[in-house]
Design a protein around this motif. Sequence first.
Motif, PDB file in Angstrom:
ATOM      1  N   ILE A  23      17.862 -15.257   8.102  1.00  0.00           N
ATOM      2  CA  ILE A  23      17.436 -14.551   6.882  1.00  0.00           C
ATOM      3  C   ILE A  23      16.887 -15.577   5.900  1.00  0.00           C
ATOM      4  CG2 ILE A  23      18.174 -13.060   4.991  1.00  0.00           C
ATOM      5  CD1 ILE A  23      20.567 -12.247   6.766  1.00  0.00           C
ATOM      6  N   HIS A  24      15.682 -15.354   5.454  1.00  0.00           N
ATOM      7  CA  HIS A  24      15.048 -16.283   4.523  1.00  0.00           C
ATOM      8  C   HIS A  24      14.570 -15.526   3.290  1.00  0.00           C
ATOM      9  CE1 HIS A  24      15.140 -19.326   7.662  1.00  0.00           C
ATOM     10  NE2 HIS A  24      14.608 -18.425   8.486  1.00  0.00           N
ATOM     11  N   GLN A  25      14.734 -16.138   2.141  1.00  0.00           N
ATOM     12  CA  GLN A  25      14.231 -15.529   0.922  1.00  0.00           C
ATOM     13  C   GLN A  25      12.790 -15.967   0.704  1.00  0.00           C
ATOM     14  OE1 GLN A  25      16.736 -14.722  -2.586  1.00  0.00           O
ATOM     15  NE2 GLN A  25      15.339 -16.038  -3.725  1.00  0.00           N
ATOM     16  N   GLU A  39      -3.184  -4.421   9.640  1.00  0.00           N
ATOM     17  CA  GLU A  39      -2.938  -5.744  10.208  1.00  0.00           C
ATOM     18  C   GLU A  39      -1.571  -5.797  10.892  1.00  0.00           C
ATOM     19  OE1 GLU A  39      -5.051  -8.380  10.269  1.00  0.00           O
ATOM     20  OE2 GLU A  39      -6.541  -6.993   9.448  1.00  0.00           O
ATOM     21  N   PRO A  40      -1.400  -6.699  11.868  1.00  0.00           N
ATOM     22  CA  PRO A  40      -0.082  -6.856  12.509  1.00  0.00           C
ATOM     23  C   PRO A  40       0.981  -7.247  11.486  1.00  0.00           C
ATOM     24  CG  PRO A  40      -1.784  -8.020  13.742  1.00  0.00           C
ATOM     25  CD  PRO A  40      -2.417  -7.603  12.442  1.00  0.00           C
ATOM     26  N   ILE A  41       2.209  -6.829  11.755  1.00  0.00           N
ATOM     27  CA  ILE A  41       3.338  -7.149  10.873  1.00  0.00           C
ATOM     28  C   ILE A  41       4.251  -8.123  11.606  1.00  0.00           C
ATOM     29  CG2 ILE A  41       5.191  -6.190   9.467  1.00  0.00           C
ATOM     30  CD1 ILE A  41       3.832  -3.455   9.774  1.00  0.00           C
ATOM     31  N   HIS A  42       4.636  -9.178  10.926  1.00  0.00           N
ATOM     32  CA  HIS A  42       5.396 -10.231  11.587  1.00  0.00           C
ATOM     33  C   HIS A  42       6.838 -10.338  11.112  1.00  0.00           C
ATOM     34  CE1 HIS A  42       1.637 -11.513  13.370  1.00  0.00           C
ATOM     35  NE2 HIS A  42       1.098 -11.598  12.160  1.00  0.00           N
ATOM     36  N   SER A  43       7.235  -9.481  10.158  1.00  0.00           N
ATOM     37  CA  SER A  43       8.602  -9.591   9.647  1.00  0.00           C
ATOM     38  C   SER A  43       9.025  -8.292   8.971  1.00  0.00           C
ATOM     39  CB  SER A  43       8.720 -10.746   8.643  1.00  0.00           C
ATOM     40  OG  SER A  43       7.890 -10.514   7.515  1.00  0.00           O
ATOM     41  N   LEU A  44      10.319  -8.107   8.867  1.00  0.00           N
ATOM     42  CA  LEU A  44      10.912  -7.046   8.067  1.00  0.00           C
ATOM     43  C   LEU A  44      11.314  -7.669   6.733  1.00  0.00           C
ATOM     44  CD1 LEU A  44      12.087  -4.113   7.878  1.00  0.00           C
ATOM     45  CD2 LEU A  44      14.243  -5.079   8.724  1.00  0.00           C
ATOM     46  N   GLN A  45      10.896  -7.046   5.628  1.00  0.00           N
ATOM     47  CA  GLN A  45      11.186  -7.590   4.304  1.00  0.00           C
ATOM     48  C   GLN A  45      11.909  -6.540   3.469  1.00  0.00           C
ATOM     49  OE1 GLN A  45       7.868 -10.216   2.669  1.00  0.00           O
ATOM     50  NE2 GLN A  45       6.677  -8.904   4.028  1.00  0.00           N
ATOM     51  N   ILE A  46      13.020  -6.915   2.878  1.00  0.00           N
ATOM     52  CA  ILE A  46      13.780  -6.032   2.004  1.00  0.00           C
ATOM     53  C   ILE A  46      13.656  -6.561   0.576  1.00  0.00           C
ATOM     54  CG2 ILE A  46      15.998  -4.946   1.535  1.00  0.00           C
ATOM     55  CD1 ILE A  46      14.862  -4.291   4.289  1.00  0.00           C
ATOM     56  N   ALA A  96      10.971 -10.952  -5.158  1.00  0.00           N
ATOM     57  CA  ALA A  96      11.787 -11.695  -4.196  1.00  0.00           C
ATOM     58  C   ALA A  96      12.210 -10.749  -3.081  1.00  0.00           C
ATOM     59  CB  ALA A  96      13.020 -12.293  -4.870  1.00  0.00           C
ATOM     60  N   VAL A  97      12.091 -11.197  -1.840  1.00  0.00           N
ATOM     61  CA  VAL A  97      12.493 -10.381  -0.690  1.00  0.00           C
ATOM     62  C   VAL A  97      13.389 -11.194   0.230  1.00  0.00           C
ATOM     63  CG1 VAL A  97      10.328  -9.050  -0.767  1.00  0.00           C
ATOM     64  CG2 VAL A  97      10.522 -11.013   0.789  1.00  0.00           C
ATOM     65  N   CYS A  98      14.212 -10.491   0.986  1.00  0.00           N
ATOM     66  CA  CYS A  98      14.907 -11.077   2.132  1.00  0.00           C
ATOM     67  C   CYS A  98      14.061 -10.777   3.363  1.00  0.00           C
ATOM     68  CB  CYS A  98      16.299 -10.473   2.303  1.00  0.00           C
ATOM     69  SG  CYS A  98      17.481 -10.998   1.059  1.00  0.00           S
ATOM     70  N   ARG A  99      13.773 -11.816   4.124  1.00  0.00           N
ATOM     71  CA  ARG A  99      12.794 -11.691   5.209  1.00  0.00           C
ATOM     72  C   ARG A  99      13.425 -12.072   6.544  1.00  0.00           C
ATOM     73  NH1 ARG A  99       6.723 -13.345   4.428  1.00  0.00           N
ATOM     74  NH2 ARG A  99       5.910 -13.066   6.519  1.00  0.00           N
TER      75      ARG A  99
END
Length: 218
Positions: A23-25, A39-46, A96-99
Amino acid sequence: MLAPSCAISDLVIRCPASVVGNIHQQRYRSGDLLLAEGEPIHSLQIVKTGLIMLGQCGPEGLNKPLALVGRGHALGARALSRAPALMWARAQSDVAVCRLQLPSLLGPCEPACQALLPDLYARTLLALIDWTQVVRVGKLRSRVLAALGLLVKAQGGGARILLPRQADLAELLCITRESLGRAMRALEAEGVFTRIDRRYADVALPPPVTAQVHEGLH
């Protein structure tokens, strides 16, 4: 610290070995693009903090805003089904998101991720429905008041909210910037909200609007 209702918190419980440590901010500046339509999506972001506008390119080739979302909203859920983004997402403020990068969502973690999809899609759908219903409100004052209610809801229900850029909110509500400005000044005179500065305001919604926010406008 992750909120209990956060989708990533659920993944930490279900498959800690794949998620913990991955998990990266990520921080974005106002105006930054978080997702590009098609476009392609490379991550889930909250979303942790800030406001984000969702939109699509309309049939005439112009970008159309569809909804404003905030804390707890999931961006990039279609990455879990390896599908491109249906909408663009642009920061309306510092965000700010958690990725979680896509590789962390696959393999042993994939069944848990797939189980989250219906809820993540439903949250986006409900946000779109809420803003669509606000746009259909006939009276200007009521439309802007309902929009303030959704901004409170998108930011966790607290009294102090971040205001979107006036031109963008006016476009989202299908009114002119001048009309929005007049309505906001009238509501401020009534004590519905008090500006702290150019971007922040304290909101005191009338009881009927507060009830709609908690129950959903739909």
